[in-house]
Write a protein that holds these residues in place. Structure first.
Motif, PDB file in Angstrom:
ATOM      1  N   SER A 306       0.837  -1.189   0.000  1.00  6.23           N
ATOM      2  CA  SER A 306       0.000   0.000   0.000  1.00  6.23           C
ATOM      3  C   SER A 306       0.876   1.244   0.000  1.00  6.23           C
ATOM      4  CB  SER A 306      -0.918   0.018   1.222  1.00  6.23           C
ATOM      5  OG  SER A 306      -1.626   1.242   1.288  1.00  6.23           O
ATOM      6  N   LEU A 307       0.487   2.229  -0.796  1.00  2.00           N
ATOM      7  CA  LEU A 307       1.217   3.490  -0.814  1.00  2.00           C
ATOM      8  C   LEU A 307       1.010   4.299   0.460  1.00  2.00           C
ATOM      9  CD1 LEU A 307       0.668   4.642  -4.514  1.00  2.00           C
ATOM     10  CD2 LEU A 307       2.681   3.604  -3.511  1.00  2.00           C
ATOM     11  N   LYS A 308       0.082   3.857   1.302  1.00  2.00           N
ATOM     12  CA  LYS A 308      -0.118   4.532   2.582  1.00  2.00           C
ATOM     13  C   LYS A 308       1.026   4.251   3.551  1.00  2.00           C
ATOM     14  CE  LYS A 308      -5.183   4.495   2.368  1.00  2.00           C
ATOM     15  NZ  LYS A 308      -6.434   3.997   3.027  1.00  2.00           N
ATOM     16  N   LYS A 309       1.722   3.112   3.345  1.00  2.00           N
ATOM     17  CA  LYS A 309       2.838   2.752   4.226  1.00  2.00           C
ATOM     18  C   LYS A 309       4.108   3.423   3.716  1.00  2.00           C
ATOM     19  CE  LYS A 309       0.791  -1.679   5.521  1.00  2.00           C
ATOM     20  NZ  LYS A 309       0.977  -3.154   5.577  1.00  2.00           N
ATOM     21  N   GLU A 310       4.408   4.566   4.311  1.00  2.00           N
ATOM     22  CA  GLU A 310       5.494   5.398   3.805  1.00  2.00           C
ATOM     23  C   GLU A 310       6.846   4.706   3.884  1.00  2.00           C
ATOM     24  OE1 GLU A 310       7.377   9.849   4.568  1.00  2.00           O
ATOM     25  OE2 GLU A 310       5.440   9.297   5.430  1.00  2.00           O
ATOM     26  N   HIS A 311       7.074   3.934   4.941  1.00  2.00           N
ATOM     27  CA  HIS A 311       8.376   3.287   5.093  1.00  2.00           C
ATOM     28  C   HIS A 311       8.602   2.223   4.011  1.00  2.00           C
ATOM     29  CE1 HIS A 311       5.701   0.447   7.138  1.00  2.00           C
ATOM     30  NE2 HIS A 311       6.648  -0.475   6.991  1.00  2.00           N
ATOM     31  N   GLU A 312       7.546   1.513   3.603  1.00  2.00           N
ATOM     32  CA  GLU A 312       7.677   0.525   2.529  1.00  2.00           C
ATOM     33  C   GLU A 312       7.909   1.203   1.183  1.00  2.00           C
ATOM     34  OE1 GLU A 312       4.517  -2.251   2.368  1.00  2.00           O
ATOM     35  OE2 GLU A 312       5.017  -3.229   4.269  1.00  2.00           O
ATOM     36  N   VAL A 313       7.234   2.334   0.983  1.00  2.00           N
ATOM     37  CA  VAL A 313       7.424   3.088  -0.263  1.00  2.00           C
ATOM     38  C   VAL A 313       8.859   3.601  -0.350  1.00  2.00           C
ATOM     39  CG1 VAL A 313       6.727   5.124  -1.575  1.00  2.00           C
ATOM     40  CG2 VAL A 313       4.995   3.743  -0.419  1.00  2.00           C
ATOM     41  N   ASN A 314       9.375   4.153   0.751  1.00  2.00           N
ATOM     42  CA  ASN A 314      10.749   4.662   0.767  1.00  2.00           C
ATOM     43  C   ASN A 314      11.758   3.543   0.506  1.00  2.00           C
ATOM     44  OD1 ASN A 314       9.856   7.251   1.310  1.00  2.00           O
ATOM     45  ND2 ASN A 314      10.089   7.043   3.529  1.00  2.00           N
ATOM     46  N   GLU A 315      11.503   2.385   1.094  1.00  2.00           N
ATOM     47  CA  GLU A 315      12.398   1.242   0.891  1.00  2.00           C
ATOM     48  C   GLU A 315      12.394   0.796  -0.576  1.00  2.00           C
ATOM     49  OE1 GLU A 315      12.949  -3.385   2.462  1.00  2.00           O
ATOM     50  OE2 GLU A 315      11.573  -2.017   3.515  1.00  2.00           O
ATOM     51  N   LEU A 316      11.197   0.786  -1.162  1.00  2.00           N
ATOM     52  CA  LEU A 316      11.094   0.380  -2.558  1.00  2.00           C
ATOM     53  C   LEU A 316      11.762   1.407  -3.474  1.00  2.00           C
ATOM     54  CD1 LEU A 316       9.861  -1.984  -4.140  1.00  2.00           C
ATOM     55  CD2 LEU A 316       7.841  -0.564  -4.533  1.00  2.00           C
ATOM     56  N   GLU A 317      11.622   2.682  -3.164  1.00  2.00           N
ATOM     57  CA  GLU A 317      12.265   3.731  -3.968  1.00  2.00           C
ATOM     58  C   GLU A 317      13.784   3.612  -3.915  1.00  2.00           C
ATOM     59  OE1 GLU A 317       8.877   7.285  -3.754  1.00  2.00           O
ATOM     60  OE2 GLU A 317      10.552   7.260  -2.331  1.00  2.00           O
ATOM     61  N   LYS A 318      14.316   3.277  -2.738  1.00  2.00           N
ATOM     62  CA  LYS A 318      15.770   3.092  -2.623  1.00  2.00           C
ATOM     63  C   LYS A 318      16.247   1.907  -3.462  1.00  2.00           C
ATOM     64  CE  LYS A 318      16.267   5.183   1.975  1.00  2.00           C
ATOM     65  NZ  LYS A 318      16.614   4.938   3.406  1.00  2.00           N
ATOM     66  N   GLU A 319      15.461   0.832  -3.465  1.00  2.00           N
ATOM     67  CA  GLU A 319      15.822  -0.326  -4.276  1.00  2.00           C
ATOM     68  C   GLU A 319      15.771   0.009  -5.769  1.00  2.00           C
ATOM     69  OE1 GLU A 319      16.954  -3.412  -3.525  1.00  2.00           O
ATOM     70  OE2 GLU A 319      17.178  -2.569  -1.512  1.00  2.00           O
ATOM     71  N   LEU A 320      14.783   0.812  -6.151  1.00  2.00           N
ATOM     72  CA  LEU A 320      14.674   1.227  -7.546  1.00  2.00           C
ATOM     73  C   LEU A 320      15.872   2.094  -7.934  1.00  2.00           C
ATOM     74  CD1 LEU A 320      13.148   1.459 -10.213  1.00  2.00           C
ATOM     75  CD2 LEU A 320      11.813   3.334  -9.208  1.00  2.00           C
ATOM     76  N   GLU A 321      16.256   3.018  -7.070  1.00  2.00           N
ATOM     77  CA  GLU A 321      17.423   3.862  -7.332  1.00  2.00           C
ATOM     78  C   GLU A 321      18.690   3.026  -7.471  1.00  2.00           C
ATOM     79  OE1 GLU A 321      15.706   7.741  -4.816  1.00  2.00           O
ATOM     80  OE2 GLU A 321      17.329   6.504  -4.027  1.00  2.00           O
TER      81      GLU A 321
END
Length: 396
Positions: A306-321
């Motif tokens: 869920s995009l509501k879970k900010e910590h999971e979104v941030n973790e996924l963005e770091k992996e994408l980077e």
């Protein structure tokens, strides 16, 4: 007065353009694709894919005197390309006409010997368009040219559309004859050429158990040219790191592991990408800062996310980077350390910003490029999950 009118009429007839050089279409062999392979005794073998106008209209039955096939493929050898083409006339009943050619396919063994003669011939040809696609292949070029495809009637047209829509996969560059010639004549940039190959991918709709029996053409990375010769290749993954340097990237797909479960995946689609290369010059050394900003959509989640879970979104963005930066770092390493060839167009970027300094180093740019410091910064952002903000869950 009448005499003057006759003189004027006679002079008008002399300056009018006649039809002496006209070419009837039923007397021409319209080339749709051309393949180049190594011939015997150091020569070249040329294969042309020629359209059969009567059989390319989608008819189910063959007209009288025709085969029903939309194309006719023919090969001939010669010491040079021009001689090989002239030798086609020994069994072609029509004059070879190049204006409709879609693509030039070069076998990699031939490209390793050099592409200068190929570029020279096709850029001199007044009939050939400079926007013609150029590719290399590990397969026989004659096999690529003569391969029938499933969707288009004319295989040459299928190859043309394969490149026109290649931005969807970003697995090969869009290399045209004009761009290759420009890079070849450049003092700094080395050309890269799209790479294609045949794979067992087609499925028969008529015979059961025939899956994989039909060959299909697949985009497969790029070939690297140095000193006019093919010196190596880039994989499709490495090509994703190359493309932002040489063309505008419109789309891309990245598959990552789920933050909560390493055995499941999440798929992200690039919807907007900003890419820049800023050169600098300190202590008589060139350096470059590469910056990429990427916006993506979450298009498929194989795990609860869920995009509501900010910590999971941030973790996924770091992996994408990390993934995107790794692709760029890999292709930079290939260019600087393995091939020692500036196919990233960094010399052109440096010349635009520091023309005076470029004049001092252009004659030994290869060494300057190999020693140049290149830093990469990637910033990725997941904007939305298209229409779904919460994960899809069963209602049972």
């Amino acid at each position: 007065m009448m005499f003057k009118r006759w003189i004027l009429l006679f002079l008008t007839i002399l300056i009018l353009t006649g039809c002496a050089s006209k070419r009837e279409i039923n007397e021409l062999a319209l080339v749709m694709a051309v393949g180049l392979d190594k011939g015997k005794d150091g020569g070249v073998e040329i294969t042309v894919q020629i359209a059969r106008p009567a059989d390319a209209r989608g008819q189910t039955g063959a007209p009288s005197g025709n085969t029903g096939d939309p194309i006719w493929s023919a090969s001939a050898e010669g010491k040079t390309i021009f001689e090989a083409i002239r030798n086609l006339g020994e069994f072609s009943t029509r004059r070879i006409f190049w204006a409709h050619n879609f693509i030039i396919v070069i076998n990699e063994d031939l490209a390793k010997d050099g592409i200068q003669d190929i570029l020279d011939f096709f850029t001199r040809n007044p009939e050939l368009r400079m926007r013609t696609w150029v590719t290399v292949t590990p397969d026989k070029a004659k096999d690529i040219v003569s391969t029938m495809t499933g969707l288009e009637i004319i295989p040459g047209e299928a190859l043309d559309k394969l490149f026109r829509y290649s931005s969807i996969t970003s697995s090969a560059p869009k290399t045209e004859l004009l761009e290759i010639q420009r890079a070849y004549l450049s003092q700094s940039t080395e050309p890269v050429i799209a790479r294609i190959k045949l794979v067992d991918r087609g499925v028969s709709n008529k015979k059961e158990g025939q899956e994989g029996s039909y060959k299909q053409v697949k985009l497969s990375g790029a070939g690297v040219i140095k000193d006019s010769k093919l010196v190596g290749t880039l994989s499709a993954k490495e090509t994703k790191g190359l493309l932002p340097f040489i063309e505008k990237v419109e789309s891309g797909v990245t598959v990552l592991k789920c933050p909560s479960d390493d055995e499941k995946t999440i798929t992200l689609e690039t919807i907007n990408e900003t890419f820049s290369v800023k050169p600098s010059y300190k202590n008589k050394r060139p350096a470059f800062k590469v910056k990429m900003d990427v916006e993506t959509n979450l298009v498929e989640a194989g795990c609860p996310f869920s995009l509501k879970k900010e910590h999971e979104v941030n973790e996924l963005e770091k992996e994408l980077e990390k993934e995107l930066k790794g692709n760029i770092d890999d292709v930079i390493k290939k260019a600087q350390k393995e091939y020692k060839a500036d196919f990233l167009e960094l010399g052109k970027v440096f010349n635009n910003k520091f023309p005076a300094e470029w004049k001092q180093m252009k004659n030994h740019w290869e060494q300057e490029f190999v020693d140049a410091k290149i830093t990469v910064d990637v910033n990725a952002e997941i904007k939305s999950s298209v229409l779904l903000y919460n994960p899809t869950k069963s209602g049972k």
